[in-house]
Design a protein around this motif. Structure first.
Motif, PDB file in Angstrom:
ATOM      1  N   LEU A  49       1.344  -9.803  -0.987  1.00 38.55           N
ATOM      2  CA  LEU A  49       1.056  -8.581  -0.249  1.00 38.55           C
ATOM      3  C   LEU A  49       2.144  -8.315   0.794  1.00 38.55           C
ATOM      4  O   LEU A  49       2.453  -9.174   1.615  1.00 38.55           O
ATOM      5  CB  LEU A  49      -0.308  -8.682   0.442  1.00 38.55           C
ATOM      6  CG  LEU A  49      -0.736  -7.437   1.240  1.00 38.55           C
ATOM      7  CD1 LEU A  49      -0.892  -6.229   0.318  1.00 38.55           C
ATOM      8  CD2 LEU A  49      -2.028  -7.707   2.004  1.00 38.55           C
ATOM      9  N   ASP A  50       2.718  -7.129   0.731  1.00 33.87           N
ATOM     10  CA  ASP A  50       3.740  -6.695   1.687  1.00 33.87           C
ATOM     11  C   ASP A  50       3.137  -5.555   2.505  1.00 33.87           C
ATOM     12  O   ASP A  50       3.218  -4.394   2.133  1.00 33.87           O
ATOM     13  CB  ASP A  50       4.996  -6.246   0.941  1.00 33.87           C
ATOM     14  CG  ASP A  50       6.103  -5.784   1.889  1.00 33.87           C
ATOM     15  OD1 ASP A  50       6.007  -6.058   3.102  1.00 33.87           O
ATOM     16  OD2 ASP A  50       7.056  -5.147   1.412  1.00 33.87           O
ATOM     17  N   ASP A  51       2.499  -5.916   3.584  1.00 33.81           N
ATOM     18  CA  ASP A  51       1.766  -4.929   4.386  1.00 33.81           C
ATOM     19  C   ASP A  51       1.804  -5.351   5.854  1.00 33.81           C
ATOM     20  O   ASP A  51       0.783  -5.702   6.452  1.00 33.81           O
ATOM     21  CB  ASP A  51       0.318  -4.844   3.878  1.00 33.81           C
ATOM     22  CG  ASP A  51      -0.492  -3.761   4.566  1.00 33.81           C
ATOM     23  OD1 ASP A  51       0.112  -2.884   5.220  1.00 33.81           O
ATOM     24  OD2 ASP A  51      -1.732  -3.801   4.444  1.00 33.81           O
ATOM     25  N   PRO A  52       3.017  -5.337   6.471  1.00 32.95           N
ATOM     26  CA  PRO A  52       3.153  -5.855   7.838  1.00 32.95           C
ATOM     27  C   PRO A  52       2.336  -5.087   8.868  1.00 32.95           C
ATOM     28  O   PRO A  52       2.004  -5.638   9.925  1.00 32.95           O
ATOM     29  CB  PRO A  52       4.666  -5.730   8.105  1.00 32.95           C
ATOM     30  CG  PRO A  52       5.139  -4.684   7.149  1.00 32.95           C
ATOM     31  CD  PRO A  52       4.295  -4.828   5.927  1.00 32.95           C
TER      32      PRO A  52
ATOM     33  N   PRO B 263       0.829  -1.211   0.000  1.00 29.50           N
ATOM     34  CA  PRO B 263       0.000   0.000   0.000  1.00 29.50           C
ATOM     35  C   PRO B 263       0.860   1.257   0.000  1.00 29.50           C
ATOM     36  O   PRO B 263       1.863   1.338   0.709  1.00 29.50           O
ATOM     37  CB  PRO B 263      -0.810  -0.118   1.287  1.00 29.50           C
ATOM     38  CG  PRO B 263       0.008  -1.005   2.178  1.00 29.50           C
ATOM     39  CD  PRO B 263       0.741  -1.947   1.270  1.00 29.50           C
ATOM     40  N   VAL B 264       0.437   2.228  -0.818  1.00 31.49           N
ATOM     41  CA  VAL B 264       1.066   3.542  -0.854  1.00 31.49           C
ATOM     42  C   VAL B 264      -0.079   4.554  -0.946  1.00 31.49           C
ATOM     43  O   VAL B 264      -0.680   4.726  -2.008  1.00 31.49           O
ATOM     44  CB  VAL B 264       2.022   3.702  -2.052  1.00 31.49           C
ATOM     45  CG1 VAL B 264       2.608   5.107  -2.074  1.00 31.49           C
ATOM     46  CG2 VAL B 264       3.123   2.662  -2.011  1.00 31.49           C
ATOM     47  N   GLY B 265      -0.402   5.190   0.162  1.00 32.12           N
ATOM     48  CA  GLY B 265      -1.562   6.071   0.188  1.00 32.12           C
ATOM     49  C   GLY B 265      -2.834   5.261  -0.013  1.00 32.12           C
ATOM     50  O   GLY B 265      -3.044   4.233   0.624  1.00 32.12           O
ATOM     51  N   ASP B 266      -3.675   5.734  -0.928  1.00 34.18           N
ATOM     52  CA  ASP B 266      -4.924   5.012  -1.185  1.00 34.18           C
ATOM     53  C   ASP B 266      -4.794   4.065  -2.375  1.00 34.18           C
ATOM     54  O   ASP B 266      -5.793   3.553  -2.885  1.00 34.18           O
ATOM     55  CB  ASP B 266      -6.073   5.994  -1.416  1.00 34.18           C
ATOM     56  CG  ASP B 266      -5.816   6.942  -2.587  1.00 34.18           C
ATOM     57  OD1 ASP B 266      -4.699   6.896  -3.159  1.00 34.18           O
ATOM     58  OD2 ASP B 266      -6.717   7.718  -2.920  1.00 34.18           O
ATOM     59  N   ARG B 267      -3.572   3.830  -2.802  1.00 32.84           N
ATOM     60  CA  ARG B 267      -3.317   2.921  -3.909  1.00 32.84           C
ATOM     61  C   ARG B 267      -2.306   1.865  -3.470  1.00 32.84           C
ATOM     62  O   ARG B 267      -1.966   1.757  -2.295  1.00 32.84           O
ATOM     63  CB  ARG B 267      -2.797   3.700  -5.140  1.00 32.84           C
ATOM     64  CG  ARG B 267      -3.712   4.832  -5.565  1.00 32.84           C
ATOM     65  CD  ARG B 267      -3.038   5.734  -6.577  1.00 32.84           C
ATOM     66  NE  ARG B 267      -3.133   5.232  -7.934  1.00 32.84           N
ATOM     67  CZ  ARG B 267      -2.508   5.789  -8.971  1.00 32.84           C
ATOM     68  NH1 ARG B 267      -1.743   6.862  -8.804  1.00 32.84           N
ATOM     69  NH2 ARG B 267      -2.645   5.282 -10.178  1.00 32.84           N
TER      70      ARG B 267
ATOM     71  N   SER C 178      -3.536  -1.591   4.589  1.00 38.73           N
ATOM     72  CA  SER C 178      -4.512  -1.723   3.506  1.00 38.73           C
ATOM     73  C   SER C 178      -5.826  -2.347   3.956  1.00 38.73           C
ATOM     74  O   SER C 178      -6.854  -2.191   3.288  1.00 38.73           O
ATOM     75  CB  SER C 178      -3.933  -2.577   2.385  1.00 38.73           C
ATOM     76  OG  SER C 178      -3.767  -3.925   2.820  1.00 38.73           O
ATOM     77  N   GLY C 179      -5.774  -3.068   5.077  1.00 37.38           N
ATOM     78  CA  GLY C 179      -6.955  -3.784   5.512  1.00 37.38           C
ATOM     79  C   GLY C 179      -7.179  -5.092   4.787  1.00 37.38           C
ATOM     80  O   GLY C 179      -8.163  -5.802   5.051  1.00 37.38           O
ATOM     81  N   LEU C 180      -6.267  -5.439   3.874  1.00 38.06           N
ATOM     82  CA  LEU C 180      -6.403  -6.686   3.120  1.00 38.06           C
ATOM     83  C   LEU C 180      -5.728  -7.831   3.876  1.00 38.06           C
ATOM     84  O   LEU C 180      -4.710  -7.623   4.542  1.00 38.06           O
ATOM     85  CB  LEU C 180      -5.762  -6.549   1.737  1.00 38.06           C
ATOM     86  CG  LEU C 180      -6.386  -5.543   0.771  1.00 38.06           C
ATOM     87  CD1 LEU C 180      -5.603  -5.517  -0.533  1.00 38.06           C
ATOM     88  CD2 LEU C 180      -7.847  -5.887   0.507  1.00 38.06           C
ATOM     89  N   PRO C 181      -6.271  -9.030   3.771  1.00 41.59           N
ATOM     90  CA  PRO C 181      -5.610 -10.169   4.419  1.00 41.59           C
ATOM     91  C   PRO C 181      -4.295 -10.507   3.728  1.00 41.59           C
ATOM     92  O   PRO C 181      -4.129 -10.262   2.521  1.00 41.59           O
ATOM     93  CB  PRO C 181      -6.623 -11.304   4.258  1.00 41.59           C
ATOM     94  CG  PRO C 181      -7.472 -10.908   3.096  1.00 41.59           C
ATOM     95  CD  PRO C 181      -7.530  -9.404   3.114  1.00 41.59           C
ATOM     96  N   ALA C 182      -3.353 -11.044   4.474  1.00 40.85           N
ATOM     97  CA  ALA C 182      -2.073 -11.448   3.898  1.00 40.85           C
ATOM     98  C   ALA C 182      -2.296 -12.534   2.857  1.00 40.85           C
ATOM     99  O   ALA C 182      -3.270 -13.278   2.898  1.00 40.85           O
ATOM    100  CB  ALA C 182      -1.141 -11.941   4.992  1.00 40.85           C
ATOM    101  N   GLY C 183      -1.358 -12.612   1.917  1.00 40.47           N
ATOM    102  CA  GLY C 183      -1.446 -13.662   0.910  1.00 40.47           C
ATOM    103  C   GLY C 183      -1.068 -13.178  -0.464  1.00 40.47           C
ATOM    104  O   GLY C 183      -0.456 -12.109  -0.628  1.00 40.47           O
TER     105      GLY C 183
END
Length: 402
Positions: free
Chosen positions: A171-174, A142-146, A178-183
């Motif tokens: 997904l790299d969002d430790p 995630p970078v901002g809203d994108r 983003s609110g997205l599940p890992a995977g």
């Protein structure tokens, strides 16, 4: 690059007829294209314009909604003529299936609509340098809203002909911003997205004109609506992996039939009888007759098993049959297709004689294509899945290797 679709295909019979007509056109010059590594841009345009690439679009979105068995038969018909062209839309159909299984209604409407209008999808999936083929280093963060994609993909079949790229990412969002599940996620990107660099560097000994080069992704901006979580397709009993593997088996089966047909014509028209045979024509040599009988049995068995596997996958994706049963049927088809493609393409020279080895004829493109494509996933593991199912009642992996 999107082609204008001439007519909608509405039935399997119509799809087979269109595929056969195109195959007749594509067969003329296939060996020469392979020899000179001439990428089949005009031929892929014809394929897209024919409507064949839209045959799996669901009826709810205006498509023919043809089953996996019909797609496999179309791919097989094309592979008899030119396995390079037949492999180009493999990922197109696989990622349309993922869209059907895991996409939102808005995503389905957008991308199915583009395909109905003639758009082509190519994969950006495999990577070099990871521990196994299943490990993914390319990230979406995630970078901002994108989101942003960074990474390098290899063996991106069809990418040089594509309008859309289906990019496999992790997904790299430790911090879970983003609110997205890992995977793993598939990003559906226009091929001309800024930061995407498609490189024509595929140098395999076979499948030389499939447009299977490298793609670099450098700070590529992605909208959330372009991302689809892969887990819904590959970690559930959907038949996703069996479907993809069925199409690989169709390519190999087509190569086997193409090699056998070419060998038959060559021996009829160009081969001399061996002097010890006591006959005036090569086609009357009893040892050659025996060998052609053996090769025909191998090809016919592969074709019959492919048909049976297609029926099993149809039943699995319509939830009327076990996905495990479909996967085992496809594993069997893959084994026989691999065996037939490699054996018959090599035997072409055995039965054709010295004349068949002339470089300008490029008859070895059948063997090179078979040897390269059958490396995609090892059939030794198909035997393992079949044997474990028999002895231990173990179900094969859901995802397969695609």
């Amino acid at each position: 690059m999107t082609a204008v679709v001439a007519d909608r295909i509405e039935s399997a019979a119509q799809a087979y007829s269109v595929a056969a007509q195109l195959a007749s056109e594509f067969a003329d010059g296939a060996a020469a294209r392979d020899l000179g590594r001439e990428l089949p841009f005009a031929e892929v345009d014809r394929l897209a314009a024919s409507g064949l690439l839209a045959i799996t679009v669901p009826a709810a979105f205006g498509g023919a909604d043809l089953p996996p068995s019909a797609v496999a038969e179309v791919v097989r018909i094309l592979a008899v003529a030119d396995p390079n062209i037949a492999q180009i839309p493999h990922s197109h159909f696989v990622y349309l299936n993922l869209l059907r299984l895991a996409g939102t209604a808005d995503q389905q409407a957008r991308y199915f609509g583009q395909v109905l209008a003639g758009a082509r999808i190519a994969n950006a999936q495999s990577e070099r340098g990871t521990a196994t083929v299943a490990d993914i280093a390319t990230t979406v963060r995630p970078v901002g809203d994108r989101f942003r994609i960074d990474g390098v993909k290899f063996y991106c079949t069809g990418s040089l002909f594509a309008d859309l790229l289906a990019v496999l990412t992790r997904l790299d969002d430790p911090e879970s911003r983003s609110g997205l599940p890992a995977g793993e996620y598939i990003a559906y990107l226009p091929a001309d997205t800024p930061g995407v660099r498609i490189i024509d560097d595929w140098n395999g000994i076979g499948q030389r004109t499939t447009g299977s080069g490298t793609i670099e992704f450098a700070e590529v901006a992605v909208e959330p609506t372009q991302l689809i979580a892969r887990s819904a397709a590959v970690h559930a009993p959907t038949g996703y992996g069996a479907y993809a593997q069925l199409l690989h088996a169709a390519i190999d089966t087509g190569i086997a039939r193409g090699a056998l047909s070419t060998a038959t014509e060559f021996v009829r028209t160009s081969s001399r009888p061996w002097f010890e045979s006591g006959v005036d024509r090569a086609i009357d040599d009893p040892l050659l007759i025996q060998r052609f009988g053996e090769l025909s049995v191998a090809v016919t068995a592969a074709e019959a098993t492919l048909t049976a596997a297609g029926v099993a996958v149809d039943a699995a994706v319509s939830a009327t049959e076990s996905v495990a049963a479909a996967s085992l049927a496809v594993a069997t088809a893959k084994v026989l297709a691999d065996r037939a493609a490699n054996e018959v393409s090599a035997a072409l020279f055995e039965v054709g004689g010295t004349r068949s080895a002339a470089a300008d004829l490029n008859l070895h493109h059948f063997w090179r294509n078979a040897r390269t494509h059958t490396l995609h996933d090892p059939v030794r593991w198909k035997y393992q899945h079949i044997g474990r199912a028999l002895l231990h009642d173990t179900t094969p992996p859901l995802h397969g290797v695609i």
